[in-house]
Scaffold this active site. Structure first.
Site, PDB file in Angstrom:
ATOM      1  N   LYS A 125       5.255 -60.492  47.323  1.00 17.28           N
ATOM      2  CA  LYS A 125       5.672 -59.130  47.687  1.00 17.28           C
ATOM      3  C   LYS A 125       6.193 -58.379  46.457  1.00 17.28           C
ATOM      4  O   LYS A 125       5.922 -57.188  46.290  1.00 17.28           O
ATOM      5  CB  LYS A 125       6.738 -59.172  48.787  1.00 17.28           C
ATOM      6  CG  LYS A 125       6.202 -59.619  50.141  1.00 17.28           C
ATOM      7  CD  LYS A 125       5.176 -58.628  50.691  1.00 17.28           C
ATOM      8  CE  LYS A 125       4.637 -59.021  52.050  1.00 17.28           C
ATOM      9  NZ  LYS A 125       3.506 -58.174  52.489  1.00 17.28           N
ATOM     10  N   ASP A 142      -8.813 -57.790  62.745  1.00 14.70           N
ATOM     11  CA  ASP A 142      -8.074 -59.018  62.443  1.00 14.70           C
ATOM     12  C   ASP A 142      -9.101 -60.092  62.153  1.00 14.70           C
ATOM     13  O   ASP A 142     -10.297 -59.899  62.347  1.00 14.70           O
ATOM     14  CB  ASP A 142      -7.162 -59.416  63.626  1.00 14.70           C
ATOM     15  CG  ASP A 142      -5.908 -60.133  63.121  1.00 14.70           C
ATOM     16  OD1 ASP A 142      -6.048 -61.135  62.393  1.00 14.70           O
ATOM     17  OD2 ASP A 142      -4.786 -59.675  63.442  1.00 14.70           O
ATOM     18  N   ILE A 143      -8.608 -61.222  61.681  1.00 19.82           N
ATOM     19  CA  ILE A 143      -9.509 -62.319  61.313  1.00 19.82           C
ATOM     20  C   ILE A 143     -10.208 -62.903  62.549  1.00 19.82           C
ATOM     21  O   ILE A 143     -11.293 -63.443  62.468  1.00 19.82           O
ATOM     22  CB  ILE A 143      -8.738 -63.413  60.519  1.00 19.82           C
ATOM     23  CG1 ILE A 143      -9.631 -64.481  59.930  1.00 19.82           C
ATOM     24  CG2 ILE A 143      -7.635 -64.038  61.341  1.00 19.82           C
ATOM     25  CD1 ILE A 143      -9.977 -64.234  58.499  1.00 19.82           C
ATOM     26  N   ARG A 144      -9.542 -62.764  63.712  1.00 14.99           N
ATOM     27  CA  ARG A 144     -10.205 -63.182  64.953  1.00 14.99           C
ATOM     28  C   ARG A 144      -9.786 -62.264  66.097  1.00 14.99           C
ATOM     29  O   ARG A 144      -8.801 -61.527  65.974  1.00 14.99           O
ATOM     30  CB  ARG A 144      -9.904 -64.638  65.294  1.00 14.99           C
ATOM     31  CG  ARG A 144      -8.457 -64.991  65.495  1.00 14.99           C
ATOM     32  CD  ARG A 144      -8.293 -66.492  65.674  1.00 14.99           C
ATOM     33  NE  ARG A 144      -8.524 -67.196  64.418  1.00 14.99           N
ATOM     34  CZ  ARG A 144      -7.588 -67.385  63.483  1.00 14.99           C
ATOM     35  NH1 ARG A 144      -6.366 -66.934  63.677  1.00 14.99           N
ATOM     36  NH2 ARG A 144      -7.845 -68.029  62.356  1.00 14.99           N
ATOM     37  N   GLY A 169      -1.239 -59.069  64.916  1.00 16.91           N
ATOM     38  CA  GLY A 169       0.023 -59.699  64.534  1.00 16.91           C
ATOM     39  C   GLY A 169       1.238 -59.012  65.131  1.00 16.91           C
ATOM     40  O   GLY A 169       1.118 -58.062  65.913  1.00 16.91           O
ATOM     41  N   GLN A 170       2.410 -59.504  64.742  1.00 15.07           N
ATOM     42  CA  GLN A 170       3.672 -59.023  65.323  1.00 15.07           C
ATOM     43  C   GLN A 170       3.843 -57.514  65.129  1.00 15.07           C
ATOM     44  O   GLN A 170       4.163 -56.796  66.069  1.00 15.07           O
ATOM     45  CB  GLN A 170       4.860 -59.775  64.696  1.00 15.07           C
ATOM     46  CG  GLN A 170       6.186 -59.482  65.384  1.00 15.07           C
ATOM     47  CD  GLN A 170       7.400 -59.847  64.538  1.00 15.07           C
ATOM     48  OE1 GLN A 170       7.273 -60.234  63.380  1.00 15.07           O
ATOM     49  NE2 GLN A 170       8.587 -59.731  65.117  1.00 15.07           N
ATOM     50  N   TYR A 199       6.331 -66.258  49.100  1.00 14.79           N
ATOM     51  CA  TYR A 199       6.175 -64.992  49.838  1.00 14.79           C
ATOM     52  C   TYR A 199       6.851 -63.850  49.073  1.00 14.79           C
ATOM     53  O   TYR A 199       6.267 -62.782  48.871  1.00 14.79           O
ATOM     54  CB  TYR A 199       6.805 -65.171  51.224  1.00 14.79           C
ATOM     55  CG  TYR A 199       6.810 -63.945  52.098  1.00 14.79           C
ATOM     56  CD1 TYR A 199       5.627 -63.411  52.591  1.00 14.79           C
ATOM     57  CD2 TYR A 199       8.012 -63.344  52.470  1.00 14.79           C
ATOM     58  CE1 TYR A 199       5.645 -62.296  53.409  1.00 14.79           C
ATOM     59  CE2 TYR A 199       8.038 -62.242  53.293  1.00 14.79           C
ATOM     60  CZ  TYR A 199       6.851 -61.718  53.762  1.00 14.79           C
ATOM     61  OH  TYR A 199       6.874 -60.616  54.580  1.00 14.79           O
TER      62      TYR A 199
HETATM   63  N1  SER Z   1      10.618 -61.651  58.359  1.00 10.83           N
HETATM   64  C1  SER Z   1       9.992 -62.114  57.159  1.00 10.83           C
HETATM   65  C2  SER Z   1      10.077 -63.583  57.040  1.00 10.83           C
HETATM   66  O1  SER Z   1      11.022 -64.159  57.532  1.00 10.83           O
HETATM   67  C3  SER Z   1      10.657 -61.490  55.970  1.00 10.83           C
HETATM   68  O2  SER Z   1       9.916 -60.391  55.573  1.00 10.83           O
HETATM   69  O3  SER Z   1       9.238 -64.164  56.417  1.00 10.83           O
END
Ligand code: SER
Length: 324
Positions: A150, A38-40, A15-16, A146
């Site tokens: 968190k 990772d998942i793939r 990922g990023q 999200y």
């Molecule tokens: N960069 C993230 C998002 O935009 C925030 O943690 O979901």
């Protein structure tokens, strides 16, 4: 024979954040001591850069098996569904973000591993939070799935630390700006897309309105912070939920002006979509005095430096791709 050198596992390594964290940790610890998962699988360059395991972070048994077979003692748990995508798949996001966290916390609780890094986000804050210079401790009523995941995750980290002595450390990342690996489904991603569109067609249509100020950070600073908090002696880590990190705050309009100084004829347009409401619920700037005090945090990149680094970075990637 079992290899007894203790190793590091990065979950969500393609990922990023995970991809840049993996290369940085491999530089420091040696490629063979840093297991990417990772998942793939990812592209050939990444797959050839060191050991890799396919892992679904929600599968506890598979997770435990990898930790035991590689003698993993430190896990960076970077797999997550980001804010924009999570609004489309709320229960899937909750399941991925929470189950993967419980798995890594339980591996530390049962002493398979010793140390955990888990990323939190500015998304833990909500519309009732003070918007400017948001303090470490304040009202937190997130309104995105999200952010809820968190916020709940932070409480669980603090709980596992207090109740079971788990050494888990965390940062509330602001929006992260980088060019090496594309982000997936974040609300702050306009501040990445703009550079690609500016270089390709001298024009960008922002999905956030021109005056939406959000806290942001260049990836090099974020990686530095991540490694730095993990190296800090445990007794100095006073916050066991997650530390605020400030970075730089700017609006799409301010970013667009700086991009226009670098790219002749650059034109910025605005067409806010559903992510505007997410951005509106988040702080505009963050106070990170606790991180400064406890582990000497200081970011390096201001907005001008970020703009230059992004344009240079994307251009050099494009050159190396066209030479390949
Ligand atoms: N960069 C993230 C998002 O935009 C925030 O943690 O979901």
């Amino acid at each position: 024979m079992i290899n007894m050198t203790s190793k590091i596992l990065i979950v969500g390594a393609c990922g990023q954040i995970g991809s840049e964290l993996t290369s940085k940790l491999r530089e420091t610890h040696g490629a063979e001591n840093v297991i990417a998962s990772d998942i793939r699988e990812s592209n050939a360059d990444f797959m050839n850069s060191g050991p890799f395991e396919v892992l679904d972070a929600t599968d506890f048994e598979a997770f435990e098996k990898i930790c035991k077979s590689h003698n993993i003692k430190t896990v960076y748990m970077m797999a997550a569904m980001l804010s924009g995508t999570a609004e489309k798949f709320p229960m899937k996001a909750w399941d991925l973000n929470m189950t993967s966290l419980f798995n890594v916390l339980d591996l530390a609780k049962n002493e398979t591993i010793k140390q955990v890094f888990w990323p939190s986000s500015i998304a833990v804050f909500g519309p009732t939070t003070p918007k400017f210079d948001t303090p470490q401790q304040t009202v937190m009523e997130p309104t995105t799935v999200y952010g809820i995941s968190k916020q709940a995750g932070e409480r669980w980290c603090a709980y596992y630390h207090k109740r079971y002595g788990v050494d888990v450390r965390s940062i509330r990342y602001p929006g992260l700006i980088s060019y090496k690996t594309p982000p997936g489904g974040g609300t702050t991603d306009y501040a990445i897309e703009i550079f690609y569109d500016a270089l390709e067609k001298e024009e960008y249509t922002s999905f956030l309105s021109k005056d939406t100020a959000l806290p942001m950070m260049y990836m090099d600073d974020a990686i530095e912070a991540t490694i730095s908090i993990m190296k800090t002696p445990a007794e100095q880590i006073k916050v066991r939920s997650s530390y605020n990190l400030g970075g730089v705050s700017f609006t799409p309009e301010e970013l667009g002006k700086l991009v226009a100084e670098e790219i002749d004829g650059f034109q910025m347009n605005y067409d806010p979509d559903f992510r505007q409401a997410i951005a509106d619920s988040w702080p505009s700037s963050i106070n990170d005095e606790e991180a400064q005090k406890d582990w000497n945090w200081q970011h390096k990149y201001d907005l001008e430096m970020i703009v230059k680094a992004m344009l240079e970075g994307i251009r050099s990637l494009e050159n190396s791709n066209s030479e390949a």
